[in-house]
Design an enzyme around this catalytic site. Structure first.
Site, mmCIF file in Angstrom:
data_model
loop_
_atom_site.group_PDB
_atom_site.id
_atom_site.type_symbol
_atom_site.label_atom_id
_atom_site.label_comp_id
_atom_site.label_asym_id
_atom_site.label_seq_id
_atom_site.Cartn_x
_atom_site.Cartn_y
_atom_site.Cartn_z
ATOM 1 C CB SER A 102 47.603 42.526 51.464
ATOM 2 O OG SER A 102 48.977 42.396 51.788
ATOM 3 C CE LYS B 181 50.927 48.985 48.170
ATOM 4 N NZ LYS B 181 51.674 47.794 47.676
ATOM 5 C CD GLU C 99 44.479 43.977 49.112
ATOM 6 O OE1 GLU C 99 43.789 44.520 48.243
ATOM 7 O OE2 GLU C 99 45.689 44.209 49.264
ATOM 8 C CG ASP D 266 52.831 48.379 44.633
ATOM 9 O OD1 ASP D 266 53.457 49.005 45.500
ATOM 10 O OD2 ASP D 266 52.150 47.365 44.927
ATOM 11 C CG ASP E 180 48.809 44.811 41.853
ATOM 12 O OD1 ASP E 180 49.807 44.682 41.104
ATOM 13 O OD2 ASP E 180 48.900 45.022 43.075
HETATM 14 C C1 2PG Z 1 49.641 45.800 46.333
HETATM 15 C C2 2PG Z 1 49.214 45.701 47.768
HETATM 16 C C3 2PG Z 1 47.804 46.112 48.021
HETATM 17 P P1 2PG Z 1 50.554 44.272 49.465
HETATM 18 O O1 2PG Z 1 50.419 44.991 45.840
HETATM 19 O O2 2PG Z 1 49.277 46.734 45.650
HETATM 20 O O3 2PG Z 1 46.905 45.428 47.187
HETATM 21 O O4 2PG Z 1 49.483 44.433 48.281
HETATM 22 O O5 2PG Z 1 50.124 45.166 50.556
HETATM 23 O O6 2PG Z 1 50.543 42.815 49.815
HETATM 24 O O7 2PG Z 1 51.872 44.712 48.871
HETATM 25 MG MG MG Z 2 50.615 46.183 43.944
#
Ligand code: 2PG
Ligand code: MG
Length: 472
Positions: A411, A381, A248, A356, A285
């Site tokens: 990511s 997300k 990222e 998350d 995070d």
């Molecule tokens: C997260 C995301 C974005 P990924 O864990 O919050 O930073 O990572 O998209 O790999 O889940």
């Molecule tokens: Mg996360």
């Protein structure tokens, strides 16, 4: 843009004639789905789908071909076929501005709880491209169309109230303007990467900054860039790697333990002439699901540590005591409910605790977390749930419970900038896009600059107001 926003009547605007879909590459050079929705009038919209690396086990299913002879099995041609041959027929003739109906049809066509038959990547591509086509068909900006969709999403019938005294978020004042008006989001920006995003040199995934003291989005962005540059200097001076970046765009220095990045970032904030905490605060995070095994957290960096859930909470609390840390994501693993509950009891009055992997933008899991009084904030997300409507519903539920939403990229991203419009339109208050370099990230940051300019006073800015002192 017309500041006064004449709202065209919500009536039949146009109908979908055709869907186009293709396999493109994302920011990690992995295949992803891109969809175009074309209407009879000639209006159309295009969207592409992001992809995670630290994906939660409860996320909607991302369909990959599994054919080792192409892209190591990561191809998405079957998801593209699903768009063309299964989803296109159920969308044809539908008004693209009827997003809920469209998303219902997509889900029904898939027919599985986690969208595993056709793939959440196929469904989301259609869902988002339809939103863009609908804006185009009405001749209005995407942010305006998304704002209208957002207002049409009903609050859930039952959710713990924001003012409930036992709400885990009650110690941090809940900002009543969240979700009620257009807001420029406070960015939460990755400075140092570890975990699955940067070769596992460090256990934690993101060390982030939140420019809470900035007076506007564009000032926040200026500060972020300055701190990022100063951090590069700090790393170079210490002989730490300052040219390698993670997925990222955050620095991926080889440092001895998980606490050192906190110190380095504080130093970078000071070198930028800003006040740690007052101007720019810190976030993490932890992404702890990825080092949680057999009920224990296994930290490998430095001398290594094996921690119970309580030990993990203690470690995080010791950092909150010593650093201007105001936000911690996934401090416990996605199936460690008892750990989450303990962490929440211990820290929820002091910091934002974001779920998350825990919530995966899934209204069912968010509801469960609220009932169990875990966390006080939800990462939102789009591809974790797979349609725009369900994402908006997850946001509504989050806000109705007095939890704070943080709209987030993945990511693996593309140059698609819809996330910026979504964050502003829903008044989510915060956005997480990754770091401040690499164009798939900048596409969103720059779109926010445009929106700030175009919307002027119509879009508020909460800044520090999101993190005011605990109410007595
Ligand atoms: C997260 C995301 C974005 P990924 O864990 O919050 O930073 O990572 O998209 O790999 O889940
Ligand atoms: Mg996360």
């Amino acid at each position: 843009m017309n500041r006064g926003w004449t709202d065209p009547a919500v009536s039949q605007t146009d109908t979908i004639q055709q869907l186009v879909a293709r396999e493109i590459l994302d920011s990690r050079g992995r295949p992803t789905v891109e969809v175009e929705v074309h209407c009879h009038s000639g209006a159309w919209g295009r969207a592409s789908v992001p992809s995670g690396a630290s994906t939660g086990q409860f996320e909607a299913h991302e369909r990959r071909d599994g054919d080792p002879s192409r892209h190591d099995g990561l191809g998405v041609r079957r998801a593209v076929d699903a768009v063309l041959h299964e989803l296109a027929p159920v969308c044809r003739g539908l008004d693209p501005s009827h997003q809920e109906e469209l998303d219902d049809r997509l889900r029904a066509c898939d027919g599985t709880p986690h969208k595993s038959r056709l793939g959440a990547n196929a469904l989301l591509g259609v869902s988002l491209a339809a939103a863009r086509a609908a804006a185009a068909a009405q001749g209005i900006p995407l942010v305006q169309h998304l704002f209208r969709l957002w207002r049409g999403i009903a609050a859930p019938e039952s959710a713990p109230s924001a003012t409930s005294p036992d709400s885990p978020g009650s110690g941090l004042r809940f900002e009543p303007r969240l979700g009620r008006q257009l807001l420029m989001p406070l960015p939460m920006v990755n400075m140092i990467s570890g975990g699955l995003h940067a070769g596992r040199n460090l256990d934690l995934q993101d060390w982030l900054i939140l420019p809470v003291g900035a007076g506007s989005y564009h000032q926040a962005l200026d500060w972020i860039v300055l701190v990022y540059r100063r951090l590069g200097t700090v790393l170079t001076e210490r002989g730490l790697e300052a040219s390698l970046v993670g997925d990222e765009g955050g620095y991926g220095p080889r440092v001895a333990d998980n606490e050192i990045p906190l110190k380095l970032i504080v130093e970078a904030i000071e070198r930028a002439g800003l006040r740690p905490g007052d101007d720019v605060a810190l976030g993490l995070d932890v992404a702890s699901t990825h080092f949680f095994r057999d009920g224990t957290y296994h930290l490998a960096a430095g001398k290594g540590q094996t921690l119970s859930s309580a030990g993990m909470a203690e470690l995080l609390e010791s950092w909150v005591d010593r650093y201007p840390l105001i936000s911690i994501e996934d401090g416990c693993a996605d199936d460690d409910w008892a750990g989450w509950r303990h962490l929440t009891q211990r820290l929820a009055t002091r910091v934002q605790l974001i779920g998350d992997d825990l919530f995966v933008t899934n209204p069912g899991r968010i509801r469960e977390g609220i009932q169990r009084q875990c966390a006080n904030s939800v990462l939102i997300k789009l591809n974790q749930i797979g349609t725009l409507t369900e994402t908006l519903q997850a946001l509504r539920l989050t806000l109705a419970a007095g939890y704070r939403p943080v709209v987030s990229a993945r990511s693996g991203e593309t140059e698609d900038d819809l996330l910026a419009d979504l964050a502003v339109a829903t008044g989510a208050g915060q956005i997480k896009i990754g770091s401040i370099v690499r164009s798939e990230r900048l596409a969103k940051y720059n779109q926010l600059l445009r929106l700030e300019e175009q919307l002027g006073d119509r879009a508020g800015w909460l800044g520090r107001g999101l993190f005011s002192a605990p109410t007595p």
